[in-house]
Design a protein around this motif. Structure first.
Motif, PDB file in Angstrom:
ATOM      1  N   LEU A   5       0.835  -1.204   0.000  1.00 36.10           N
ATOM      2  CA  LEU A   5       0.000   0.000   0.000  1.00 36.10           C
ATOM      3  C   LEU A   5       0.868   1.251   0.000  1.00 36.10           C
ATOM      4  CD1 LEU A   5      -2.752   1.484   0.380  1.00 36.10           C
ATOM      5  CD2 LEU A   5      -2.403   1.208   2.850  1.00 36.10           C
ATOM      6  N   LYS A   6       1.867   1.269   0.862  1.00 35.80           N
ATOM      7  CA  LYS A   6       2.740   2.438   0.979  1.00 35.80           C
ATOM      8  C   LYS A   6       3.480   2.715  -0.326  1.00 35.80           C
ATOM      9  CE  LYS A   6       6.473   4.323   3.809  1.00 35.80           C
ATOM     10  NZ  LYS A   6       7.400   4.066   4.937  1.00 35.80           N
ATOM     11  N   ASN A   7       3.915   1.673  -0.994  1.00 36.36           N
ATOM     12  CA  ASN A   7       4.664   1.846  -2.238  1.00 36.36           C
ATOM     13  C   ASN A   7       3.786   2.232  -3.423  1.00 36.36           C
ATOM     14  OD1 ASN A   7       7.107   1.183  -0.991  1.00 36.36           O
ATOM     15  ND2 ASN A   7       6.848  -0.999  -1.380  1.00 36.36           N
ATOM     16  N   SER A   8       2.472   2.120  -3.262  1.00 39.86           N
ATOM     17  CA  SER A   8       1.567   2.434  -4.375  1.00 39.86           C
ATOM     18  C   SER A   8       1.111   3.886  -4.389  1.00 39.86           C
ATOM     19  CB  SER A   8       0.343   1.514  -4.327  1.00 39.86           C
ATOM     20  OG  SER A   8      -0.488   1.812  -3.210  1.00 39.86           O
ATOM     21  N   VAL A   9       1.485   4.646  -3.356  1.00 39.86           N
ATOM     22  CA  VAL A   9       1.094   6.058  -3.292  1.00 39.86           C
ATOM     23  C   VAL A   9       2.323   6.927  -3.083  1.00 39.86           C
ATOM     24  CG1 VAL A   9      -1.241   5.603  -2.464  1.00 39.86           C
ATOM     25  CG2 VAL A   9       0.627   5.879  -0.813  1.00 39.86           C
ATOM     26  N   VAL A  10       2.230   8.164  -3.511  1.00 38.15           N
ATOM     27  CA  VAL A  10       3.333   9.108  -3.334  1.00 38.15           C
ATOM     28  C   VAL A  10       3.370   9.611  -1.899  1.00 38.15           C
ATOM     29  CG1 VAL A  10       4.303  11.317  -4.080  1.00 38.15           C
ATOM     30  CG2 VAL A  10       3.244   9.787  -5.759  1.00 38.15           C
ATOM     31  N   ASN A  11       2.207   9.909  -1.345  1.00 38.64           N
ATOM     32  CA  ASN A  11       2.106  10.410   0.019  1.00 38.64           C
ATOM     33  C   ASN A  11       0.739  10.036   0.589  1.00 38.64           C
ATOM     34  OD1 ASN A  11       0.272  12.327  -1.124  1.00 38.64           O
ATOM     35  ND2 ASN A  11       2.013  13.672  -1.602  1.00 38.64           N
ATOM     36  N   ASP A  12       0.477  10.507   1.789  1.00 35.14           N
ATOM     37  CA  ASP A  12      -0.779  10.154   2.464  1.00 35.14           C
ATOM     38  C   ASP A  12      -2.003  10.738   1.764  1.00 35.14           C
ATOM     39  OD1 ASP A  12       0.537   8.681   4.444  1.00 35.14           O
ATOM     40  OD2 ASP A  12       0.935  10.494   5.624  1.00 35.14           O
TER      41      ASP A  12
END
Length: 272
Positions: free
Chosen positions: A118-125
């Motif tokens: 999940l974290k690697n699929s987005v640039v930021n929160d």
């Protein structure tokens, strides 16, 4: 005597608190941490660590006149598991509703993701909030399912929408140990661990010392010939006049007690 001694202690504490409130609390000297050997790190997560987001939405319907859990589950899985574009989707579970016979119905559900994916699929929160964390985007996502859209309407009212994430600080903690400062975005995927020294553990220009994440930091407080900072965080300011005043007060109390004893003793009526 005990009562008077307590009064002296209270007077001393009041003076100390007043002095602290008038001093400027700074922090680690010059922003440097020469006595901190614990490195900053990410959360103690691995490839199987999951993060659960809980969502609550309000859905209205007219036909059929009973809420269909199967139709809702299909739409949710299709959106969160594919069309949202977020990585690491695992499941949708714990679907709970209010009275399914009365429109609108409030639906609560949990969405589970593999955290690192999940974290690697987005640039930021913001990427998570703009995908699954706001009423308008959840509405568009669910209503993109044709079967769902033909029957239900998701409310965009922010007052009826809730979105929260579980705490990975509580769940997995920090790899360095239990006495680290864990910072995270509950509604996102960012998180890191650092020494408490770096977030104001010691105040009033005290040196902060921490060599291992499993031990609490120690504060080395500044002092000179007439002033000291004491306390776990160097939070208490002490000036030379404070202990002097304390002992003077105690001495005066003892003198008063002795004089009172002598006075009553010499004026005691003679025994018959």
């Amino acid at each position: 005597m005990v009562v008077y001694t307590k009064l002296g202690l209270q007077l001393f504490l009041i003076c100390a608190i007043f002095a602290v409130s008038t001093r400027k609390a700074e922090g680690q000297r010059d922003g440097l941490y020469p006595f901190v050997t614990v490195n900053d790190s990410q959360l103690n997560a691995n490839n199987v660590t999951t993060k659960i987001f809980t969502t609550s939405i309000r859905i209205s319907f007219s036909n059929p006149d009973v809420f269909s859990s199967a139709t809702f589950t299909s739409a949710v899985q299709n959106y969160y598991g594919g069309r949202s574009g977020l990585g690491g989707f695992v499941s949708v579970a714990n679907i709970q509703t209010t009275n399914v016979n009365i429109s609108p119905v409030t639906v609560d559900y949990d969405v589970t993701y593999l955290y690192l994916q999940l974290k690697n699929s987005v640039v930021n929160d913001e990427g998570i909030l703009n995908t699954i964390g706001r009423a308008s985007v959840v509405k568009r996502g669910l209503e993109s399912d044709t079967n769902f859209n033909n029957i239900y309407n998701v409310s965009e009212n922010v007052q009826s929408f809730r979105f929260s994430g579980e705490s990975l600080c509580d769940k997995v903690g920090c790899p360095q140990g239990n006495h680290m400062f864990c910072n995270e975005a509950r509604q996102g995927a960012s998180g890191d661990c650092r020494s408490p020294c770096k977030v104001g553990y010691c105040v009033n220009a005290g040196w902060c010392i921490q060599y291992h994440g499993n031990t609490l930091p120690i504060c080395s407080c500044p002092s000179d010939t007439s002033t000291w900072y004491v306390g776990q965080h160097c939070q208490v300011y002490v000036h030379l006049w404070m202990p002097i005043l304390f002992f003077v007060v105690v001495f005066l109390i003892l003198v008063i007690i002795v004089l009172a004893f002598c006075f009553f003793y010499h004026n005691k009526p003679p025994e018959k």
